[in-house]
Scaffold this active site. Structure first.
Site, PDB file in Angstrom:
ATOM      1  N   CYS A  63      11.605   4.745  -1.952  1.00  9.53           N
ATOM      2  CA  CYS A  63      10.797   5.506  -0.888  1.00  9.53           C
ATOM      3  C   CYS A  63      10.180   4.610   0.053  1.00  9.53           C
ATOM      4  O   CYS A  63      11.073   3.191   0.597  1.00  9.53           O
ATOM      5  CB  CYS A  63       9.848   6.150  -1.505  1.00  9.53           C
ATOM      6  SG  CYS A  63       8.567   5.394  -2.399  1.00  9.53           S
ATOM      7  N   HIS A  64       9.093   4.742   0.617  1.00  9.99           N
ATOM      8  CA  HIS A  64       8.348   3.914   1.476  1.00  9.99           C
ATOM      9  C   HIS A  64       7.801   2.732   1.127  1.00  9.99           C
ATOM     10  O   HIS A  64       7.944   1.571   1.314  1.00  9.99           O
ATOM     11  CB  HIS A  64       7.315   4.634   2.439  1.00  9.99           C
ATOM     12  CG  HIS A  64       6.726   3.558   3.650  1.00  9.99           C
ATOM     13  ND1 HIS A  64       7.258   3.316   4.605  1.00  9.99           N
ATOM     14  CD2 HIS A  64       5.482   3.104   3.471  1.00  9.99           C
ATOM     15  CE1 HIS A  64       6.439   2.636   5.411  1.00  9.99           C
ATOM     16  NE2 HIS A  64       5.448   2.178   4.553  1.00  9.99           N
TER      17      HIS A  64
END
Length: 98
Positions: A63-64
């Protein structure tokens, strides 16, 4: 249960192999840049879109920053998927994005 991998370990493996990578960021984040070849399955749609994944294959999940991928890994692992959380997420990635 699932395992985690550091970004430096992931980067090395990514350079050596064509790893199956699942990006669980939302569509706007994905469109701003992602790793070439990643499979996009937003965390918000994971329940509906997990059928894109093959339970017999191992996936790296990103993800981030690592929080949402950890949640995705927990959910997927409980359902029998073989997943590895990429710690640090794309914010820690030093390579090329598309």
């Amino acid at each position: 249960m699932y395992n985690s991998i550091s970004m430096s370990e992931f980067e090395q493996k990514w350079k050596e192999n064509n790893l199956p990578l699942v990006d669980v960021r939302e569509i706007d984040e994905w469109e701003n840049g992602h790793l070439d070849g990643a499979i996009h399955v937003p965390l918000s749609n994971l329940s509906a879109e997990k059928n894109k994944l093959d339970k017999s294959q191992e996936y790296y999940v990103m993800c981030h920053s690592g929080a949402r991928s950890s949640m995705a890994c927990q959910q997927l692992a409980q359902e029998g998927y073989n997943v590895i959380n990429v710690m640090g997420g794309i914010s820690a990635w030093n390579g090329e994005i598309v």
